[in-house]
Design an enzyme around this catalytic site. Structure first.
Site, PDB file in Angstrom:
ATOM      1  N   LYS A 489      42.038  19.511  20.433  1.00  5.03           N
ATOM      2  CA  LYS A 489      42.892  20.697  20.423  1.00  5.03           C
ATOM      3  C   LYS A 489      42.044  21.946  20.242  1.00  5.03           C
ATOM      4  O   LYS A 489      40.890  21.858  19.806  1.00  5.03           O
ATOM      5  CB  LYS A 489      43.902  20.572  19.278  1.00  5.03           C
ATOM      6  CG  LYS A 489      43.230  20.498  17.910  1.00  5.03           C
ATOM      7  CD  LYS A 489      44.226  20.113  16.824  1.00  5.03           C
ATOM      8  CE  LYS A 489      43.510  19.986  15.494  1.00  5.03           C
ATOM      9  NZ  LYS A 489      44.345  19.405  14.461  1.00  5.03           N
ATOM     10  N   ARG A 586      54.727  19.986   7.117  1.00  3.83           N
ATOM     11  CA  ARG A 586      54.469  20.836   8.268  1.00  3.83           C
ATOM     12  C   ARG A 586      55.431  20.393   9.349  1.00  3.83           C
ATOM     13  O   ARG A 586      56.541  20.897   9.427  1.00  3.83           O
ATOM     14  CB  ARG A 586      53.000  20.696   8.690  1.00  3.83           C
ATOM     15  CG  ARG A 586      52.523  21.779   9.614  1.00  3.83           C
ATOM     16  CD  ARG A 586      51.007  21.753   9.805  1.00  3.83           C
ATOM     17  NE  ARG A 586      50.512  20.528  10.443  1.00  3.83           N
ATOM     18  CZ  ARG A 586      49.243  20.344  10.790  1.00  3.83           C
ATOM     19  NH1 ARG A 586      48.328  21.304  10.548  1.00  3.83           N
ATOM     20  NH2 ARG A 586      48.857  19.237  11.365  1.00  3.83           N
ATOM     21  N   TYR A 714      29.456  52.102  11.912  1.00  7.37           N
ATOM     22  CA  TYR A 714      30.752  52.757  11.709  1.00  7.37           C
ATOM     23  C   TYR A 714      31.022  53.052  10.232  1.00  7.37           C
ATOM     24  O   TYR A 714      30.687  52.235   9.362  1.00  7.37           O
ATOM     25  CB  TYR A 714      31.883  51.852  12.205  1.00  7.37           C
ATOM     26  CG  TYR A 714      32.063  51.863  13.706  1.00  7.37           C
ATOM     27  CD1 TYR A 714      32.363  53.052  14.377  1.00  7.37           C
ATOM     28  CD2 TYR A 714      31.952  50.695  14.440  1.00  7.37           C
ATOM     29  CE1 TYR A 714      32.542  53.054  15.748  1.00  7.37           C
ATOM     30  CE2 TYR A 714      32.127  50.690  15.814  1.00  7.37           C
ATOM     31  CZ  TYR A 714      32.425  51.877  16.459  1.00  7.37           C
ATOM     32  OH  TYR A 714      32.606  51.877  17.807  1.00  7.37           O
ATOM     33  N   MET A 763      32.701  45.758  17.429  1.00  8.68           N
ATOM     34  CA  MET A 763      33.428  44.829  18.293  1.00  8.68           C
ATOM     35  C   MET A 763      32.483  43.891  19.052  1.00  8.68           C
ATOM     36  O   MET A 763      32.699  42.694  19.124  1.00  8.68           O
ATOM     37  CB  MET A 763      34.288  45.619  19.292  1.00  8.68           C
ATOM     38  CG  MET A 763      35.259  44.734  20.066  1.00  8.68           C
ATOM     39  SD  MET A 763      36.200  45.639  21.294  1.00  8.68           S
ATOM     40  CE  MET A 763      37.227  46.675  20.297  1.00  8.68           C
TER      41      MET A 763
HETATM   42  C1  LIG Z   1      43.757  18.524  13.667  1.00  7.08           C
HETATM   43  C2  LIG Z   1      44.380  17.280  13.314  1.00  7.08           C
HETATM   44  C3  LIG Z   1      43.607  16.152  12.961  1.00  7.08           C
HETATM   45  C4  LIG Z   1      42.120  16.176  12.813  1.00  7.08           C
HETATM   46  O1  LIG Z   1      41.759  16.660  11.539  1.00  7.08           O
HETATM   47  P1  LIG Z   1      40.226  16.738  11.127  1.00  7.08           P
HETATM   48  O2  LIG Z   1      40.257  17.076   9.686  1.00  7.08           O
HETATM   49  O3  LIG Z   1      39.628  17.796  11.954  1.00  7.08           O
HETATM   50  O4  LIG Z   1      39.674  15.406  11.401  1.00  7.08           O
HETATM   51  C5  LIG Z   1      44.258  14.950  12.761  1.00  7.08           C
HETATM   52  N1  LIG Z   1      45.600  14.873  12.859  1.00  7.08           N
HETATM   53  C6  LIG Z   1      46.384  15.933  13.168  1.00  7.08           C
HETATM   54  C7  LIG Z   1      47.833  15.768  13.266  1.00  7.08           C
HETATM   55  C8  LIG Z   1      45.789  17.178  13.387  1.00  7.08           C
HETATM   56  O5  LIG Z   1      46.565  18.214  13.682  1.00  7.08           O
END
Ligand SMILES: *Cc1c(COP(=O)(O)O)cnc(C)c1O
Length: 819
Positions: A489, A586, A714, A763
């Protein structure tokens, strides 16, 4: 056929297999340990090595690619295919070593063996450069120096060779004796002994003594007494010894080393005379490697004048392949360092691993393969190109052009690099992966330059081997049968998209996971065919999800119902993943949601639950272990309820990176590795065992002297109260170098030394205090690497490494390396 061909019967005899019946009559010339790198299947012998994964699992893949001869240790596989040879042994690795040692013994060849903590590969490659004019040399490919790499290296020996140069590395006690029996060296070089890789040895002296076992029977030993403390000279190996030192008396006694214009001038005392040489490199490691080569040339009887002449011409050893973005949506693999058949095969493997374009093109120069006729050489290459599915060939050079007729693919030929460049404007390169591979004298870097986009001077280098090694590290921690989902991701935590996914697909991870459908779609468009889970599937993306065979994570009744409603009535068993909330709060179904959820799952035939998973909130934190255990227990309970209701099995998973090592009981059926792949695990002290994947580099645009009363940047927030020197570098907050690094909070490495920021981060640029540091415009500056880590940066601004990595903006070009 070269001399390295044996009948399968002869091989069985060498391995002392009594009652072997030939099922497939063949001559074996290639030993293979990876089912993915097959070149000529009929003549390959596959060793089912027990490594992180059981090699026997790959027999079917190997068979499918045409291999008919196998060495195995598990009798259950002995009769798998009636038309294949299965050689059953006790220990497959040992069988490989035994065959290589037997092969080696057939040749009365002088061999140089190199071991030590660092520099083995550079010294080996440099000796090759220095001695190639006088010998026909066989050497270890890349840094093949392990228990498996050494036998594969030695297997290349044939009767044409007049010198062998092999490197040997060990990671634990008791490994060197085996390697000595395979290499059988006459000359031994110990490069150095450092703390690196100290694991596995009781003390540095133990490590030295173990390394010296390689040299038990040698005639000549080349070493520095600086690295053999604790062992008396009379106990060192070798009928003859040749020493070098920068500190004490030695055969080659270094008097001084003086840097001049990017090179190093060295003076030394040798046979009561002062001699000199020039090493065309500026860094300290190259000086030491250069001195070792110098000592070797002298010990072999070369005159100081001749040695100096040759050393001056040394060229950099770059064994890495570089993958860059090219013109017209092309990907370019740059490999203009070495041009022999084994490195060509390796580069073609990397080319084949790229799925992002349909067309794979090779630009290849004449190869200078010693001892083979051009006809044999180019016939072999033509076979290789067919095997590796190259679509188009551009041959450059008179020799390859002369054999144009051998290549059965779209091809064109040019007499010289210049000839190619002149015709370049009329050529068509678009949406293809191009491997540029040429012998040094063809100067193919000129071609790569034409094909690649100009790189903004801030780049993030991604080491794909390090990533593969991190994957291996975690796989080794898994219980048998546990699957791996790799988290890619957020642009693979800032490291890339298809470049990373191609590698993970090749490494046979079981699943990929992305956050949004878009990310999954890009991967599909880049040719990634393995299963991909999408963690935040929006209803507006359902159509694209189904079209691209992506698998949504369903985390509440709304999304579950709308996905089911979206699916046509004709749909059956669409793969989906259920998210369960066990305390992270979550996304996910909670326990009270189950009475609503279960009846839907039981009745619904349009979807199939491939996995049900939860996420740990604090797996890296020892203080939260009780909570982690509680989450696991809740997960297990809920998963069992769902399983009972569904009536079929699904993959159960809860572990992220840190849980893999810290909570082995939570591995269940699969683990989800994220940040660990990219080289960071806050559950492991000092990340020990992991490799740094990303290096972020920028460059100095300008250098200025500033007085004590002047201000910098700046808001006039920066100043150097004592006056000094500042460097402006090409990275700013728009690149992801956060403003909070300003005013001395952040540091970068200039000439290896820490230089703090001065004033505010702008920047696109920022300023560093480089007072007292030797630097000039255009010099490289390290933002993070294995010395100054993403962990250090995160600490400086009070965040976590995840945020540092994912902040690096897309405008920072990624460049990929692969060995
Ligand atoms: C990002 C994520 C992981 C990976 O977590 P790491 O600590 O980077 O290994 C695993 N499971 C879910 C659902 C995640 O969103």
């Amino acid at each position: 056929m070269s001399e390295s061909s044996y009948t399968i019967q002869q091989i069985a005899e060498q391995l002392n297999i009594g009652s072997f019946k030939v099922k497939y009559d063949t001559l074996i010339s290639t030993l293979l340990i990876d089912s993915r790198s097959v070149i000529s299947p009929e003549t390959s012998l596959f060793f089912a090595i027990q490594a992180h994964r059981n090699g026997h699992e790959f027999i079917s893949d190997a068979y499918a690619s045409g291999i008919r001869s196998f060495v195995i240790s598990d009798p259950a596989y002995a009769d798998l295919y009636p038309d294949a040879n299965f050689l059953l042994v006790n220990d497959v690795q040992q069988a490989l070593q035994q065959l290589a040692a037997g092969h080696r013994s057939r040749f009365n060849l002088d061999v140089i063996a190199i071991t030590g903590s660092n520099g083995k590969t550079v010294v080996k490659e440099w000796l090759y450069q220095l001695l190639a004019a006088d010998f026909n040399i066989v050497r270890s490919p890349k840094s093949f120096n392990s228990q498996l790499g050494v036998p594969l290296s030695v297997w290349q020996i044939s009767s044409e060779h007049t010198l062998g140069i092999f490197e040997a590395g060990i990671s634990k006690s008791d490994e060197m004796t085996q390697l000595a029996a395979i290499i059988q060296p006459a000359t031994g070089i110990l490069t150095n002994i450092r703390e690196a890789h100290a694991e596995g040895f009781a003390s540095p002296k133990d490590k030295l003594l173990e390394k010296l076992k390689l040299f038990k029977d040698i005639k000549l030993f080349i070493y520095s007494p600086d690295y053999t403390t604790g062992v008396a000279v009379k106990d060192l190996p070798g009928e003859r010894k040749f020493s070098w030192s920068t500190t004490v008396k030695a055969d080659l006694e270094i008097l001084f080393v003086e840097p001049i214009k990017g090179r190093n001038y060295i003076r030394a005392r040798y046979k009561d005379e002062e001699i000199e040489c020039l090493i065309p490199f500026s860094d300290r490691a190259s000086v030491e490697n250069g001195i070792i080569c110098w000592a070797t040339l002298l010990a072999m009887g070369y005159s100081p004048e001749e040695a100096d002449l040759r050393l001056e011409k040394l060229t950099a050893v770059n064994m890495r392949l570089t993958l860059k973005h090219g013109i017209n949506q092309c990907s370019v693999i740059d490999d203009s360092y070495s041009a022999d058949i084994s490195s060509l095969a390796i580069a073609l493997d990397f080319l084949r691993l790229q799925n992002q374009h349909v067309i794979r093109t090779l630009i290849l120069s004449d190869l200078y393969e010693t001892g083979k006729s051009d006809k044999d050489l180019y016939t072999e290459i033509a076979g290789l190109l067919k095997q590796k599915q190259v679509g188009r060939l551009i041959g450059i050079g008179e020799h390859i052009s002369a054999f144009a007729g051998l290549f059965e693919l779209e091809s064109s030929f040019y007499e010289s690099t210049q000839d190619f460049i002149q015709n370049f404007p009329a050529m068509h390169f678009s949406n293809e992966t191009i491997l540029v591979k040429g012998a040094r004298r063809f100067e193919f870097e000129r071609i790569s330059k034409l094909l690649t986009q100009k790189i903004h001077d801030t780049v993030m280098e991604i080491d794909l081997n390090a990533l593969a090694n991190n994957l291996k590290y975690y796989k080794a921690k898994l219980k048998p049968g546990v699957k791996v989902m790799a988290m890619v991701k957020a642009f693979s935590y800032g490291s890339g998209s298809f470049e990373i996914a191609n590698l993970l697909q090749y490494q046979k991870v079981d699943y990929l996971a992305v956050a949004y459908a878009d990310e999954g779609i890009s991967l599909r468009k880049a040719g990634i065919t393995m299963p991909i889970m999408v963690m935040s599937p929006e209803p507006s993306a359902f159509e694209a999800i189904v079209k691209h065979k992506l698998e949504p994570e369903l985390y509440n009744m709304d999304i579950l119902k709308s996905f089911i409603d979206f699916l046509p009535d004709t749909q059956f068993s669409y793969p989906v993943h259920l998210k369960i909330d066990t305390g992270m709060h979550r996304l996910g179904f909670e326990e009270p949601d189950l009475p609503d959820l279960l009846p839907v799952l039981r009745l619904e035939e349009k979807i199939r639950i491939v996995s049900a998973f939860s996420h740990l909130a604090a797996s890296e934190d020892a203080q939260q272990d009780e909570f982690t255990a509680y989450q696991l227990q809740r997960y297990n309970t809920m998963a069992a309820t769902i399983r009972a209701e569904l009536g079929y099995d699904f993959i159960r998973h809860i572990s992220n990176t840190s849980a893999i090592t810290r909570h082995p009981d939570a591995q269940l059926d699969m683990v989800r590795i994220g940040i660990g792949l990219y080289g960071f695990d806050s559950g492991i002290k000092g990340n020990s065992g992991l490799h740094t994947v990303g290096v972020l580099k920028t460059t100095i645009t300008q250098i200025k002297k500033v007085g004590p009363l002047e201000t910098i940047g700046y808001g006039r927030r920066g100043s150097l109260p004592g006056g000094g020197t500042i460097a402006t570098v090409k990275i700013g907050y728009a690149d992801g170098y956060r403003r909070s690094f300003g005013n001395g909070v952040g540091k970068m490495l200039v000439d290896g030394k820490a230089a703090p920021t001065v004033g505010s981060i702008a920047m696109d640029m920022c300023m560093l205090d480089i007072t007292g540091i030797d630097a000039k415009t255009g010099d490289e500056v390290i933002v993070f690497n294995d010395q100054l880590t993403i962990g250090d940066l995160a600490e400086q601004i009070g965040t976590i490494p995840y945020e540092i990595l994912t902040n690096i903006s897309q405008r920072v070009k990624r460049v990929y390396f692969y060995e």
